[in-house]
Design a protein around this motif. Sequence first.
Motif: not given
Length: 156
Positions: A98-99, A108-110, A112-115, A79-84
Motif C-alpha cells: 500500500a505505501e 503522496v509525493d515522497e 516510503p524510503t524518505t517518509k 514512476r514504475w515498479v520492476e517486480y522481483a
Amino acid sequence: IVVLISCGGRRRLNKIMASYVGLDKLGKALRIVKENGGIRSSLYRLYRLDDLKTGTVIGTDAHGNIYRQNNNYLYGRNRWVEYAPAVGMDYEGSMVPAEWYGWLHYKVDEPPTTKAPTDYSWQSGHEFNVSGTPKAFIPYSTTKPKIEAWVPPKAN
C-alpha cells in the motif's frame, strides 16, 4: 557560420544534424541497452517486463520489488515498479504494498524510503491476491441441494 563554429557551435551543429537524421534516437537506444546490462540482459528484461526503461532506483520493498523514477518521461509514466525476479512472469498489481502504491499513483509525493508510513497495531501485513491458486478461498454451501446429480447405474 564561421562565428558559430568558432564559438563552440560546431558541437551544437553536430547535434542538430544528428537529430535531423535520427542518430540521436539510435544513441538513446544504445544508452538504454547499456544501462540495462547489455543486449542479453535487455532482451530478458524486455521479455519479462514488456518494457525497457532507465531510471534512478528510489527504493525496494520487502518482497524484492524495485521502484524507479525518471522525470524525463511523461508525467504518469515516470514512476514504475520492476517486480522481483522470483515471481517470473506471474506478477500482478496486488504484489505492490500500500505505501508504494500511493507513491506510484501520485497520492503522496515522497516515497516510503524518505517518509515512513504510519504503522498501527491493528494493521496486518501485506498479502498477495491468491485467487486462482491452490490457496484460494472456496466457499461451500451448508444447505442441502434442491437438485441431485444423476448417477448412471452400474453395469453388472
